[in-house]
Design a protein around this motif. Structure first.
Motif, PDB file in Angstrom:
ATOM      1  N   HIS A  46       0.847  -1.189   0.000  1.00 27.12           N
ATOM      2  CA  HIS A  46       0.000   0.000   0.000  1.00 27.12           C
ATOM      3  C   HIS A  46       0.881   1.238   0.000  1.00 27.12           C
ATOM      4  O   HIS A  46       2.073   1.175   0.267  1.00 27.12           O
ATOM      5  N   PHE A  47       0.283   2.352  -0.339  1.00 25.72           N
ATOM      6  CA  PHE A  47       1.008   3.619  -0.294  1.00 25.72           C
ATOM      7  C   PHE A  47       0.817   4.236   1.085  1.00 25.72           C
ATOM      8  O   PHE A  47      -0.311   4.370   1.563  1.00 25.72           O
ATOM      9  N   ASN A  48       1.934   4.632   1.734  1.00 23.74           N
ATOM     10  CA  ASN A  48       1.836   5.256   3.047  1.00 23.74           C
ATOM     11  C   ASN A  48       1.512   6.742   2.884  1.00 23.74           C
ATOM     12  O   ASN A  48       1.247   7.222   1.782  1.00 23.74           O
ATOM     13  N   TYR A  49       1.543   7.469   3.994  1.00 23.46           N
ATOM     14  CA  TYR A  49       1.182   8.890   3.967  1.00 23.46           C
ATOM     15  C   TYR A  49       2.132   9.734   3.118  1.00 23.46           C
ATOM     16  O   TYR A  49       1.763  10.785   2.625  1.00 23.46           O
ATOM     17  N   SER A  50       3.360   9.251   2.934  1.00 20.27           N
ATOM     18  CA  SER A  50       4.331   9.955   2.091  1.00 20.27           C
ATOM     19  C   SER A  50       4.224   9.522   0.633  1.00 20.27           C
ATOM     20  O   SER A  50       5.077   9.857  -0.177  1.00 20.27           O
ATOM     21  N   GLU A  51       3.195   8.732   0.330  1.00 21.30           N
ATOM     22  CA  GLU A  51       2.962   8.183  -1.005  1.00 21.30           C
ATOM     23  C   GLU A  51       4.102   7.292  -1.473  1.00 21.30           C
ATOM     24  O   GLU A  51       4.406   7.206  -2.650  1.00 21.30           O
ATOM     25  N   ARG A  52       4.733   6.615  -0.530  1.00 18.05           N
ATOM     26  CA  ARG A  52       5.772   5.630  -0.828  1.00 18.05           C
ATOM     27  C   ARG A  52       5.146   4.244  -0.712  1.00 18.05           C
ATOM     28  O   ARG A  52       4.390   3.966   0.214  1.00 18.05           O
ATOM     29  N   LEU A  53       5.456   3.365  -1.663  1.00 20.74           N
ATOM     30  CA  LEU A  53       4.927   2.011  -1.650  1.00 20.74           C
ATOM     31  C   LEU A  53       5.642   1.205  -0.573  1.00 20.74           C
ATOM     32  O   LEU A  53       6.867   1.129  -0.554  1.00 20.74           O
ATOM     33  N   VAL A  54       4.884   0.630   0.352  1.00 18.53           N
ATOM     34  CA  VAL A  54       5.461  -0.127   1.454  1.00 18.53           C
ATOM     35  C   VAL A  54       4.733  -1.462   1.611  1.00 18.53           C
ATOM     36  O   VAL A  54       3.588  -1.615   1.188  1.00 18.53           O
ATOM     37  N   SER A  55       5.399  -2.409   2.234  1.00 17.45           N
ATOM     38  CA  SER A  55       4.834  -3.717   2.531  1.00 17.45           C
ATOM     39  C   SER A  55       4.497  -3.756   4.023  1.00 17.45           C
ATOM     40  O   SER A  55       5.316  -3.385   4.856  1.00 17.45           O
ATOM     41  N   THR A  56       3.288  -4.197   4.341  1.00 21.93           N
ATOM     42  CA  THR A  56       2.861  -4.282   5.733  1.00 21.93           C
ATOM     43  C   THR A  56       2.531  -5.726   6.066  1.00 21.93           C
ATOM     44  O   THR A  56       1.807  -6.389   5.318  1.00 21.93           O
ATOM     45  N   ASP A  57       3.052  -6.227   7.182  1.00 23.88           N
ATOM     46  CA  ASP A  57       2.799  -7.589   7.635  1.00 23.88           C
ATOM     47  C   ASP A  57       1.516  -7.604   8.460  1.00 23.88           C
ATOM     48  O   ASP A  57       1.395  -6.881   9.449  1.00 23.88           O
ATOM     49  N   PHE A  58       0.555  -8.421   8.051  1.00 19.22           N
ATOM     50  CA  PHE A  58      -0.718  -8.508   8.746  1.00 19.22           C
ATOM     51  C   PHE A  58      -0.855  -9.802   9.539  1.00 19.22           C
ATOM     52  O   PHE A  58      -1.965 -10.203   9.874  1.00 19.22           O
ATOM     53  N   SER A  59       0.244 -10.463   9.857  1.00 23.64           N
ATOM     54  CA  SER A  59       0.195 -11.699  10.638  1.00 23.64           C
ATOM     55  C   SER A  59      -0.444 -11.427  11.998  1.00 23.64           C
ATOM     56  O   SER A  59      -0.005 -10.543  12.727  1.00 23.64           O
ATOM     57  N   GLY A  60      -1.493 -12.172  12.316  1.00 24.43           N
ATOM     58  CA  GLY A  60      -2.169 -12.029  13.604  1.00 24.43           C
ATOM     59  C   GLY A  60      -3.046 -10.805  13.707  1.00 24.43           C
ATOM     60  O   GLY A  60      -3.578 -10.508  14.770  1.00 24.43           O
ATOM     61  N   LYS A  61      -3.227 -10.051  12.624  1.00 28.34           N
ATOM     62  CA  LYS A  61      -4.049  -8.847  12.626  1.00 28.34           C
ATOM     63  C   LYS A  61      -5.258  -9.068  11.724  1.00 28.34           C
ATOM     64  O   LYS A  61      -5.302 -10.001  10.928  1.00 28.34           O
ATOM     65  N   THR A  62      -6.222  -8.199  11.834  1.00 34.78           N
ATOM     66  CA  THR A  62      -7.362  -8.238  10.934  1.00 34.78           C
ATOM     67  C   THR A  62      -6.895  -7.815   9.547  1.00 34.78           C
ATOM     68  O   THR A  62      -6.321  -6.746   9.379  1.00 34.78           O
ATOM     69  N   ILE A  63      -7.135  -8.670   8.576  1.00 32.14           N
ATOM     70  CA  ILE A  63      -6.696  -8.395   7.210  1.00 32.14           C
ATOM     71  C   ILE A  63      -7.765  -7.565   6.500  1.00 32.14           C
ATOM     72  O   ILE A  63      -8.931  -7.950   6.460  1.00 32.14           O
ATOM     73  N   PRO A  64      -7.377  -6.407   5.957  1.00 29.15           N
ATOM     74  CA  PRO A  64      -8.343  -5.556   5.259  1.00 29.15           C
ATOM     75  C   PRO A  64      -8.732  -6.170   3.913  1.00 29.15           C
ATOM     76  O   PRO A  64      -8.057  -7.083   3.427  1.00 29.15           O
ATOM     77  N   PRO A  65      -9.801  -5.680   3.286  1.00 32.81           N
ATOM     78  CA  PRO A  65     -10.155  -6.173   1.944  1.00 32.81           C
ATOM     79  C   PRO A  65      -8.982  -5.941   0.988  1.00 32.81           C
ATOM     80  O   PRO A  65      -8.296  -4.929   1.075  1.00 32.81           O
TER      81      PRO A  65
END
Length: 54
Positions: free
Chosen positions: A6-25
């Motif tokens: 996803h793009f963060n607030y700085s509009e940089r493409l980043v990878s986020t680990d959702f292990s053990g978290k609620t996974i968004p659509p």
């Protein structure tokens, strides 16, 4: 392990680990761009925009 791009607030493409978290659509997209395929390492190094496949 579930990682999403996803793009963060700085509009940089980043990878986020959702292990053990609620996974968004999300959507699974797949495509190959030949010799200019964007790799996971390109995203981490913020050089993905330099590739033709971007």
């Amino acid at each position: 392990m579930m990682r999403l791009l996803h793009f963060n607030y700085s509009e940089r493409l980043v990878s986020t680990d959702f292990s053990g978290k609620t996974i968004p659509p999300y959507a699974i997209l797949s495509h190959r761009w030949g010799d200019s395929e964007v790799l996971f390492e390109d995203i981490g190094g913020n050089i993905y925009k330099e590739k033709e496949g971007y």
